[in-house]
Design a protein around this motif. Structure first.
Motif, PDB file in Angstrom:
ATOM      1  N   LEU A 278      -0.873  -8.911  10.446  1.00 16.78           N
ATOM      2  CA  LEU A 278      -1.042  -7.505  10.813  1.00 16.78           C
ATOM      3  C   LEU A 278      -0.042  -6.637  10.055  1.00 16.78           C
ATOM      4  N   TRP A 279       1.200  -7.080   9.985  1.00 13.22           N
ATOM      5  CA  TRP A 279       2.229  -6.329   9.255  1.00 13.22           C
ATOM      6  C   TRP A 279       1.850  -6.153   7.796  1.00 13.22           C
ATOM      7  N   LEU A 280       1.435  -7.246   7.154  1.00 17.69           N
ATOM      8  CA  LEU A 280       1.106  -7.194   5.720  1.00 17.69           C
ATOM      9  C   LEU A 280      -0.072  -6.245   5.475  1.00 17.69           C
ATOM     10  N   THR A 281      -1.096  -6.345   6.317  1.00 18.51           N
ATOM     11  CA  THR A 281      -2.273  -5.490   6.136  1.00 18.51           C
ATOM     12  C   THR A 281      -1.907  -4.017   6.276  1.00 18.51           C
ATOM     13  N   TYR A 282      -1.194  -3.697   7.352  1.00 22.16           N
ATOM     14  CA  TYR A 282      -0.862  -2.290   7.591  1.00 22.16           C
ATOM     15  C   TYR A 282       0.083  -1.753   6.532  1.00 22.16           C
ATOM     16  N   PHE A 283       1.014  -2.578   6.086  1.00 22.65           N
ATOM     17  CA  PHE A 283       1.944  -2.205   5.017  1.00 22.65           C
ATOM     18  C   PHE A 283       1.177  -1.787   3.765  1.00 22.65           C
ATOM     19  N   MET A 284       0.241  -2.622   3.331  1.00 19.43           N
ATOM     20  CA  MET A 284      -0.498  -2.340   2.105  1.00 19.43           C
ATOM     21  C   MET A 284      -1.391  -1.109   2.252  1.00 19.43           C
ATOM     22  N   GLY A 285      -1.977  -0.943   3.436  1.00 21.71           N
ATOM     23  CA  GLY A 285      -2.800   0.245   3.651  1.00 21.71           C
ATOM     24  C   GLY A 285      -1.989   1.523   3.545  1.00 21.71           C
ATOM     25  N   LEU A 286      -0.751   1.500   4.059  1.00 19.12           N
ATOM     26  CA  LEU A 286       0.071   2.706   4.011  1.00 19.12           C
ATOM     27  C   LEU A 286       0.621   2.989   2.618  1.00 19.12           C
ATOM     28  N   VAL A 287       0.736   1.975   1.778  1.00 19.49           N
ATOM     29  CA  VAL A 287       1.084   2.240   0.374  1.00 19.49           C
ATOM     30  C   VAL A 287       0.049   3.186  -0.231  1.00 19.49           C
ATOM     31  N   GLU A 430      -4.178   6.319 -14.132  1.00 19.73           N
ATOM     32  CA  GLU A 430      -3.393   5.085 -14.095  1.00 19.73           C
ATOM     33  C   GLU A 430      -2.745   4.862 -12.729  1.00 19.73           C
ATOM     34  N   VAL A 431      -2.247   5.922 -12.130  1.00 21.49           N
ATOM     35  CA  VAL A 431      -1.632   5.798 -10.804  1.00 21.49           C
ATOM     36  C   VAL A 431      -2.654   5.320  -9.775  1.00 21.49           C
ATOM     37  N   LEU A 432      -3.842   5.903  -9.799  1.00 19.19           N
ATOM     38  CA  LEU A 432      -4.855   5.545  -8.806  1.00 19.19           C
ATOM     39  C   LEU A 432      -5.464   4.166  -9.065  1.00 19.19           C
ATOM     40  N   THR A 433      -5.543   3.759 -10.330  1.00 17.30           N
ATOM     41  CA  THR A 433      -6.025   2.415 -10.631  1.00 17.30           C
ATOM     42  C   THR A 433      -5.091   1.360 -10.055  1.00 17.30           C
ATOM     43  N   ALA A 434      -3.792   1.623 -10.094  1.00 17.67           N
ATOM     44  CA  ALA A 434      -2.807   0.673  -9.563  1.00 17.67           C
ATOM     45  C   ALA A 434      -2.986   0.432  -8.071  1.00 17.67           C
ATOM     46  N   LEU A 435      -3.597   1.391  -7.362  1.00 18.20           N
ATOM     47  CA  LEU A 435      -3.768   1.248  -5.922  1.00 18.20           C
ATOM     48  C   LEU A 435      -4.838   0.222  -5.553  1.00 18.20           C
ATOM     49  N   MET A 436      -5.577  -0.295  -6.519  1.00 20.73           N
ATOM     50  CA  MET A 436      -6.525  -1.366  -6.226  1.00 20.73           C
ATOM     51  C   MET A 436      -5.799  -2.647  -5.806  1.00 20.73           C
ATOM     52  N   VAL A 437      -4.538  -2.806  -6.237  1.00 21.15           N
ATOM     53  CA  VAL A 437      -3.774  -4.007  -5.884  1.00 21.15           C
ATOM     54  C   VAL A 437      -3.472  -4.060  -4.387  1.00 21.15           C
ATOM     55  N   PRO A 438      -2.827  -3.034  -3.787  1.00 21.79           N
ATOM     56  CA  PRO A 438      -2.606  -3.099  -2.338  1.00 21.79           C
ATOM     57  C   PRO A 438      -3.897  -3.131  -1.531  1.00 21.79           C
ATOM     58  N   ALA A 439      -4.962  -2.495  -2.031  1.00 23.45           N
ATOM     59  CA  ALA A 439      -6.242  -2.538  -1.314  1.00 23.45           C
ATOM     60  C   ALA A 439      -6.781  -3.962  -1.256  1.00 23.45           C
ATOM     61  N   GLY A 440      -6.659  -4.683  -2.350  1.00 26.93           N
ATOM     62  CA  GLY A 440      -7.121  -6.067  -2.390  1.00 26.93           C
ATOM     63  C   GLY A 440      -6.310  -6.970  -1.478  1.00 26.93           C
ATOM     64  N   ILE A 441      -4.993  -6.768  -1.451  1.00 25.79           N
ATOM     65  CA  ILE A 441      -4.132  -7.587  -0.591  1.00 25.79           C
ATOM     66  C   ILE A 441      -4.438  -7.326   0.883  1.00 25.79           C
ATOM     67  N   ALA A 442      -4.624  -6.042   1.239  1.00 27.04           N
ATOM     68  CA  ALA A 442      -4.947  -5.705   2.625  1.00 27.04           C
ATOM     69  C   ALA A 442      -6.265  -6.343   3.056  1.00 27.04           C
ATOM     70  N   THR A 443      -7.261  -6.309   2.178  1.00 23.21           N
ATOM     71  CA  THR A 443      -8.555  -6.922   2.479  1.00 23.21           C
ATOM     72  C   THR A 443      -8.409  -8.407   2.755  1.00 23.21           C
ATOM     73  N   ALA A 444      -7.680  -9.101   1.881  1.00 20.36           N
ATOM     74  CA  ALA A 444      -7.511 -10.544   2.038  1.00 20.36           C
ATOM     75  C   ALA A 444      -6.728 -10.873   3.304  1.00 20.36           C
ATOM     76  N   ALA A 445      -5.665 -10.120   3.584  1.00 17.76           N
ATOM     77  CA  ALA A 445      -4.803 -10.432   4.727  1.00 17.76           C
ATOM     78  C   ALA A 445      -5.545 -10.296   6.055  1.00 17.76           C
ATOM     79  N   ILE A 446      -6.341  -9.237   6.209  1.00 16.31           N
ATOM     80  CA  ILE A 446      -7.011  -9.038   7.496  1.00 16.31           C
ATOM     81  C   ILE A 446      -8.137 -10.051   7.686  1.00 16.31           C
ATOM     82  N   LEU A 447      -8.788 -10.453   6.599  1.00 17.28           N
ATOM     83  CA  LEU A 447      -9.825 -11.477   6.717  1.00 17.28           C
ATOM     84  C   LEU A 447      -9.219 -12.826   7.074  1.00 17.28           C
ATOM     85  N   VAL A 448      -8.059 -13.147   6.507  1.00 15.96           N
ATOM     86  CA  VAL A 448      -7.374 -14.398   6.854  1.00 15.96           C
ATOM     87  C   VAL A 448      -6.954 -14.391   8.321  1.00 15.96           C
TER      88      VAL A 448
END
Length: 458
Positions: A278-287, A430-448
Motif C-alpha cells: 500500500l505504501w509503495l503504490t500510494y507513494f508512486m501515485g503521489l509522485v 520529457e518530464v511527462l514521459t518520465a512519469l510512466m515509470v512511477p505509474a508502472g510501479i504503482a500498477t504492479a504493486a497494487i496488483l501484487v
C-alpha cells in the motif's frame, strides 16, 4: 475474535455477541438504510477533505504570480512547494496513533484549526523563508485531516456502500484542488495571490466550529477503547432505535491482534506485506499527482499560455478525479478492487505520456489533461478506502494515516523532481514521459497486493 463492551454487572454468555442484549455495531449499520445522521458525517468529512485539497493545491496555482511579484526564479520556489508536503508527512504519521488512542473527532477538529490558522498567516508572508515555515506548519494540519476523515467515515458506512461512499468523500480533495484552480484564475488577477490563501484560511476555521458541534465520534472506536455504553448509545441512536435498547456493543473483526500496540497490528502477520505494498503504490501515485499539480500551470505558462488558461487547464487535472472517483468506488464494491485501481494507474501512465505529446493543441491538451486526472486521481482517491477496509478498528487510523504519510514522501519527490528536471532544461514532453515509470510501479504493486494480501478486516 470480537471486542465486546457491556454495562457493569451485566453478563454476556460466551460467543453471545449477536444477541439483542449485545449489539454488533457493524451488523447494525449494515442492516439499515443510510440515515440523515450518517449523511451528515459524509458531508462533514467531504468538507474537510475539500478544504484540505483547496489549501494543498494553493501553492501550485499562486506560483506564477509569486515568481512575478517577488522577482524570483522557479528553482527558488522548490522549498516552498515541498514545505507543506513535509509538514503533511509529520501530520499524517503523528495523527494516526493519536486518533487510535484519543479518538477521531478531536484530531479532526484540531487539524482544521491548525491548517486554517497557518494558511491565514501564509497570506501575509513577505519572503520565501517566512512562507516556507508557515507552509510547513499548515502542512501539519493538512496531513492530519485526510486520513482521519477517511477512517471516521469508513466506520459509519455499511459494507455494501463502503468503497463508494469513502471514495466519493475523497473526491472532495480533488474537487477542492480543482476549485482552487478555477477560483484562482479569477481571484489572483483581480485581488493578488494573497486572496487564495485568505480563503483557504478562513473556511477551515468556520468548519472547525461545525465539526465541534455536529460531528460524532466513531462508535467503533468507542467500543474498541472501552468507553461508556451510554455514550455509544447516544452516537448510534440517530441511526436506529435498536441502539437505545442495547445492553452492550461489540465490533467483530475477522482478524484481531492481541497487542495493544497499533504498530504491531499494521506490521503483524498478514498485514505486513499488504502495508508495504500500500505504501509503495500510494507513494508512486503521489509522485505523478504532485509533479503535475505543482508544475503543470508553470509548464503551460512557460509554453506561452496565459496565466488564466494555465490555471484553468491545471484545474482540469484535479477535476478529472472528481468525475472518476464515484465510478471507481462503485466498481470496487462489485469486483476485485485491486484490479480496478491497477487499471486506473495503467491508464494514468498512458494519458500522462499523451499530454506531453500534445503541446500546442489546446483542445486536445485540455482533454488529455482531464483524462490523465481522471485516471491517476481516481486511483489515488480509491487507496484510502482500500486501506480502511484492510485494517481492523484498533489500528485503522494508524494504517490509513501511515499509508498517506509515507506516500507524502512521493509528493515531496514529485515536486522536487519537477524543479530539478526543469532546472536541467528538460522539455515539457520529457518530464511527462518520465512519469510512466512511477505509474508502472504503482500498477504492479497494487496488483501484487491483490494476490498476496487481499482480504478485508471488516
Amino acid at each position: 475474535m470480537t471486542t465486546t463492551l457491556v454495562l457493569p454487572g451485566e453478563a454476556v454468555a460466551p460467543g453471545d455477541a449477536q444477541t439483542p442484549q449485545t449489539l454488533d455495531v457493524q451488523a447494525f449499520i449494515d442492516s439499515r438504510p443510510l440515515s440523515l445522521h450518517q449523511w451528515r458525517v459524509v458531508l462533514l468529512c467531504f468538507l474537510i477533505v475539500f478544504l484540505d485539497g483547496l489549501d494543498t493545491a494553493a501553492m501550485g496555482f499562486i506560483a506564477p504570480a509569486l515568481i512575478q511579484d517577488w522577482g524570483i526564479d522557479r528553482a527558488s520556489l522548490g522549498p516552498v512547494m515541498s514545505a507543506a508536503l513535509i509538514g503533511m508527512v509529520f501530520g499524517a504519521l503523528g495523527s494516526g496513533p493519536l486518533a487510535d488512542r484519543f479518538g477521531r473527532k478531536g484530531v479532526l477538529v484540531g487539524s482544521a484549526l491548525l491548517f486554517g490558522l497557518f494558511s491565514l498567516a501564509s497570506a501575509y508572508s513577505s519572503g520565501v523563508g517566512e512562507l516556507v515555515v508557515l507552509r510547513f506548519l499548515t502542512g501539519l494540519g493538512l496531513g492530519a485531516a485526510m486520513p482521519n476523515a477517511t477512517t471516521l467515515l469508513s466506520e459509519y458506512t455499511p459494507v455494501r456502500h463502503k468503497s463508494l461512499l469513502v471514495t466519493s468523500m475523497f473526491c472532495g480533495f480533488n474537487l477542492g484542488m480543482a476549485g482552487g484552480g478555477f477560483v484562482s484564475a479569477w481571484m489572483i488577477p483581480a485581488f493578488g495571490w494573497h486572496s487564495l490563501l485568505l480563503v483557504g484560511g478562513v473556511l477551515p476555521l468556520v468548519l472547525a466550529l461545525a465539526l465541534l458541534f455536529w460531528l460524532p465520534e466513531s462508535a467503533r472506536y468507542l467500543v474498541a477503547r472501552g468507553h461508556d455504553v451510554e455514550r455509544i448509545r447516544k452516537v448510534l441512536r440517530p441511526i436506529g432505535e435498536e441502539a437505545a435498547q442495547a445492553k452492550g456493543f461489540s465490533i467483530p473483526e475477522q482478524r484481531q491482534e492481541k497487542s495493544g500496540n497499533v504498530f504491531a497490528v499494521i506490521f503483524g502477520g498478514t498485514f505486513r506485506v499488504g502495508t508495504l505494498l500500500l505504501w509503495l503504490t500510494y507513494f508512486m501515485g503521489l509522485v505523478i499527482v504532485y509533479l503535475l499539480t505543482s508544475w503543470l500551470p508553470t509548464l503551460l505558462r512557460d509554453s506561452g499560455a496565459s496565466m488564466e488558461r494555465a490555471a484553468f487547464i491545471g484545474a482540469l487535472f484535479q477535476f478529472g478525479g472528481v468525475l472518476s472517483a464515484v465510478a471507481v468506488g462503485w466498481a470496487m464494491d462489485r469486483v476485485n478492487p485491486h484490479k480496478v485501481i491497477g487499471l486506473f494507474y495503467l491508464m494514468a501512465g498512458l494519458f500522462t505520456y499523451a499530454v506531453g505529446q500534445s503541446l500546442g493543441q489546446t483542445a486536445l491538451l485540455a482533454t488529455l489533461v482531464l483524462l490523465a486526472g481522471m485516471s491517476v486521481n481516481g486511483a489515488q482517491s480509491a487507496m484510502p478506502s482500500l486501506a480502511a477496509r484492510f485494517y481492523p478498528t484498533h489500528g485503522r487510523a494508524t494504517g490509513v494515516s501511515w499509508m498517506l504519510g509515507i506516500g507524502r514522501f512521493g509528493a515531496i519527490l514529485g515536486a522536487w523532481i519537477g524543479a530539478t528536471l526543469l532546472g536541467l532544461g528538460w522539455t515539457f514532453a520529457e518530464v511527462l514521459t518520465a512519469l510512466m515509470v512511477p505509474a508502472g510501479i504503482a500498477t504492479a504493486a497494487i496488483l501484487v497486493k491483490g494476490l498476496v494480501s487481499h482480504a478485508d478486516a471488516t
